[in-house]
Write an enzyme that holds these catalytic residues in place. Structure first.
Site, short mmCIF file in Angstrom:
data_model
loop_
_atom_site.label_atom_id
_atom_site.label_comp_id
_atom_site.label_asym_id
_atom_site.label_seq_id
_atom_site.Cartn_x
_atom_site.Cartn_y
_atom_site.Cartn_z
N GLY A 15 1.26 -1.08 -0.35
CA GLY A 15 -0.02 0.11 0.17
C GLY A 15 0.79 1.36 -0.20
O GLY A 15 1.91 1.27 -0.78
N CYS A 16 0.83 2.31 0.76
CA CYS A 16 1.18 3.18 0.80
C CYS A 16 2.63 3.40 1.52
O CYS A 16 3.06 2.45 2.71
CB CYS A 16 0.69 4.93 1.92
#
Length: 181
Positions: A15-16
């Protein structure tokens, strides 16, 4: 800092990159963490290009770690637990190919370990859905701009840090306290 020739590299997207960066920094044996981009087809991409989905890159954290202190397998256990490896191109509200779950392997041992763990986790039924984590050989890493490095530590009061990153760090502390610095 003295250079340790026994250091190994590992590269993960979950993800981020602010999230995986924050988690990996807390592990014993991890000496360096750098947020950046990998797994795509453009050289030296800028953050703006990556988040617009034009490069094929994932947001990743690349680490240098001492395998005498923490094993690659131990790091992978953390990786599987601190994000959802069953959602394609998404982590929570973060959506896009650059947020995909990915392991970029630096050697055949890492590749074999990652594929074996993925297979065992899928077979175990721990997750409700099949794991979609991409596992592929590492090719290149491009560091993100300085503002993205160690983002969580420098911005803990921001809402994204409080509501998205902090729960992952808290989960790490709860499940892996024996592996923390």
């Amino acid at each position: 800092m003295m250079s340790n020739t026994n250091m190994e590299k590992a590269t993960f997207g979950a993800g981020c990159f602010w999230c995986i960066d924050a988690v990996l920094r807390k592990l014993k044996g991890v000496e360096k963490v750098e947020s950046g981009f990998s797994g795509g087809h453009i050289k030296n991409p800028a953050y703006r290009e990556v988040v617009q989905g034009r490069t094929g890159h994932a947001e990743v954290a690349q680490i240098s770690f001492d395998p005498k202190i923490i094993s690659y397998k131990d790091i992978l256990e953390v990786f599987w637990q601190v994000h959802d490896p069953t959602t394609l191109n998404r982590q929570g509200a973060d959506v896009g190919e650059h947020y995909r779950s990915i392991i970029l392997t630096h050697n055949s041992n890492q590749e074999n370990t990652a594929k074996e763990m993925k297979q065992k986790l899928d077979a175990s039924g721990i997750f409700d859905d099949p794991i979609v984590t991409e596992i592929k050989p590492f090719e290149a890493f491009y560091p993100a701009e300085e503002v993205h490095q160690d983002f969580y530590t420098r911005n803990e009061g921001m809402p994204y840090c409080s509501f998205v990153i902090k729960p992952k760090v808290d989960k790490l502390k709860r499940l892996f306290s024996d592996k923390l610095k």
